[in-house]
Design an enzyme around this catalytic site. Sequence first.
Site, PDB file in Angstrom:
ATOM      1  N   PRO A  53      46.303   6.388   7.545  1.00 29.07           N
ATOM      2  CA  PRO A  53      47.453   5.611   7.050  1.00 29.07           C
ATOM      3  C   PRO A  53      48.758   6.256   7.509  1.00 29.07           C
ATOM      4  O   PRO A  53      49.060   7.391   7.138  1.00 29.07           O
ATOM      5  CB  PRO A  53      47.300   5.682   5.531  1.00 29.07           C
ATOM      6  CG  PRO A  53      46.543   6.953   5.282  1.00 29.07           C
ATOM      7  CD  PRO A  53      45.634   7.139   6.458  1.00 29.07           C
ATOM      8  N   ASP A  78      51.349  10.997   9.152  1.00 34.21           N
ATOM      9  CA  ASP A  78      50.185  10.789   8.294  1.00 34.21           C
ATOM     10  C   ASP A  78      50.668  10.762   6.844  1.00 34.21           C
ATOM     11  O   ASP A  78      51.076  11.789   6.297  1.00 34.21           O
ATOM     12  CB  ASP A  78      49.191  11.929   8.517  1.00 34.21           C
ATOM     13  CG  ASP A  78      47.892  11.754   7.739  1.00 34.21           C
ATOM     14  OD1 ASP A  78      47.859  10.919   6.809  1.00 34.21           O
ATOM     15  OD2 ASP A  78      46.917  12.469   8.056  1.00 34.21           O
ATOM     16  N   HIS A  79      50.599   9.590   6.200  1.00 38.54           N
ATOM     17  CA  HIS A  79      51.153   9.444   4.849  1.00 38.54           C
ATOM     18  C   HIS A  79      50.283  10.095   3.783  1.00 38.54           C
ATOM     19  O   HIS A  79      50.684  10.184   2.621  1.00 38.54           O
ATOM     20  CB  HIS A  79      51.350   7.961   4.526  1.00 38.54           C
ATOM     21  CG  HIS A  79      52.518   7.704   3.623  1.00 38.54           C
ATOM     22  ND1 HIS A  79      52.986   8.619   2.714  1.00 38.54           N
ATOM     23  CD2 HIS A  79      53.325   6.618   3.493  1.00 38.54           C
ATOM     24  CE1 HIS A  79      54.013   8.124   2.058  1.00 38.54           C
ATOM     25  NE2 HIS A  79      54.253   6.906   2.523  1.00 38.54           N
ATOM     26  N   ARG A  80      49.093  10.556   4.142  1.00 42.12           N
ATOM     27  CA  ARG A  80      48.271  11.281   3.177  1.00 42.12           C
ATOM     28  C   ARG A  80      48.871  12.653   2.875  1.00 42.12           C
ATOM     29  O   ARG A  80      48.619  13.229   1.815  1.00 42.12           O
ATOM     30  CB  ARG A  80      46.847  11.455   3.720  1.00 42.12           C
ATOM     31  CG  ARG A  80      46.085  10.162   3.937  1.00 42.12           C
ATOM     32  CD  ARG A  80      44.760  10.418   4.626  1.00 42.12           C
ATOM     33  NE  ARG A  80      44.935  11.054   5.932  1.00 42.12           N
ATOM     34  CZ  ARG A  80      43.922  11.428   6.709  1.00 42.12           C
ATOM     35  NH1 ARG A  80      42.664  11.240   6.309  1.00 42.12           N
ATOM     36  NH2 ARG A  80      44.153  11.994   7.879  1.00 42.12           N
ATOM     37  N   VAL A  81      49.653  13.167   3.816  1.00 44.32           N
ATOM     38  CA  VAL A  81      50.184  14.525   3.706  1.00 44.32           C
ATOM     39  C   VAL A  81      51.709  14.544   3.684  1.00 44.32           C
ATOM     40  O   VAL A  81      52.329  15.285   2.922  1.00 44.32           O
ATOM     41  CB  VAL A  81      49.679  15.390   4.889  1.00 44.32           C
ATOM     42  CG1 VAL A  81      50.210  16.810   4.770  1.00 44.32           C
ATOM     43  CG2 VAL A  81      48.163  15.381   4.961  1.00 44.32           C
TER      44      VAL A  81
END
EC number: 2.3.1.12
Length: 465
Positions: A267, A437-440
């Site tokens: 994502p 990376d929108h997870r991080v």
Amino acid sequence: MSRLLQTPFLPSVSLPTKTRSSVTGFRVKPRIIPIQAKIREIFMPALSSTMTEGKIVSWVKSEGDKLNKGESVVVVESDKADMDVETFYDGYLAAIMVEEGGVAPVGSAIALLAETEDEIADAKAKASGGGGGGDSKAPPASPPTAAVEAPVSVEKKVAAAPVSIKAVAASAVHPASEGGKRIVASPYAKKLAKELKVELAGLVGSGPMGRIVAKDVEAVAAGGGVQAAVAVKEVVAAPGVELGSVVPFTTMQGAVSRNMVESLGVPTFRVGYTISTDALDALYKKIKSKGVTMTALLAKATALALAKHPVVNSSCRDGNSFVYNSSINVAVAVAIDGGLITPVLQNADKVDIYSLSRKWKELVDKARAKQLQPQEYNTGTFTLSNLGMFGVDRFDAILPPGTGAIMAVGASQPSVVATKDGRIGMKNQMQVNVTADHRVIYGADLAQFLQTLASIIEDPKDLTF
């Protein structure tokens, strides 16, 4: 660095035979043959962690040639580079099983190595006993994890797996040395040229990007080699694309395709920023004569900004945790013949701008000659993609797998701006867009990183320490 083909002793192994394929690109049928004699299989090596198959660029040695330990045998194209593969044992190259241009899975047999000259005939007979002498030869299935040569013993029959046989597409031939640049030649070709007293400068190589291989040197030594090389150049110089044709991916294009598909599972989001470049342009003009490149300046500025925002330099691989990378390694996308590669400027925040520029030039030369080592292209923690030299003002880049962010850099262009006193003025500005990376990494993280980057570029005094 050339790779050594190691050889564990096994009680018995399988040997594929030559098979004939009448249509290029079709899979060839596996055949079963027994082998008796002390003959080793030369396997397709794994030249990188992502390599699943390799293409034979050129055979440095011919069938029947004597091989010494550590001597280059074959040049293999991996998903990112060409590498000379060396033998770990003395012997004779008894039979070539995958011809130049052929593709084989990692771990599959590509040739036979006989320990003594007396075994060459037996190895050739066994290699060709199951079928006619076609143009392509099939390696076996179930490749092991490492590149090895294994001794072939008595009486075990195993079917060889099919392998796709690709035609060798004609590509433009370039002189291996142009404008004072270093000569691009295989180690064995250089050694052979020294022995045969052949001058490599100006010689047109038949390898990728004009790389000189052993057969080019031998052709010149035999006489008429230069004329032959020129004739080849005349044939392939005129570019042409057959419209409507189906062209299989090269090894590198296949690797890029797999990476792009993998990136779809991450994502991502994007943040853009406008940065004034007047001060950076002035600095570049001042120190350009000392060998400094704009790419090195941008990489240095990016690395200094990443040092203040380590989360943007982080990466998530398993979806459950992320790593604050201990080094700031800036990868920079470079378009090369037949694909794309990202040479890495390691520890860019700690290296001075002059050394960084020299390193960048070295990496670009190696990338275009397809001679980068794995650690020189797969260790990036943050990626730059610059299309500004083409006049592109803004674009988005796809996040490479295993990294946290990539920055797309547009061209620096004069723009009309409002000054602090309310007047109209002109400034050179460039647009940058970061994909993360929108997870991080979150929006505020990127915004703060871009603010820091802008302040460094607009006041670049720290770039020349």
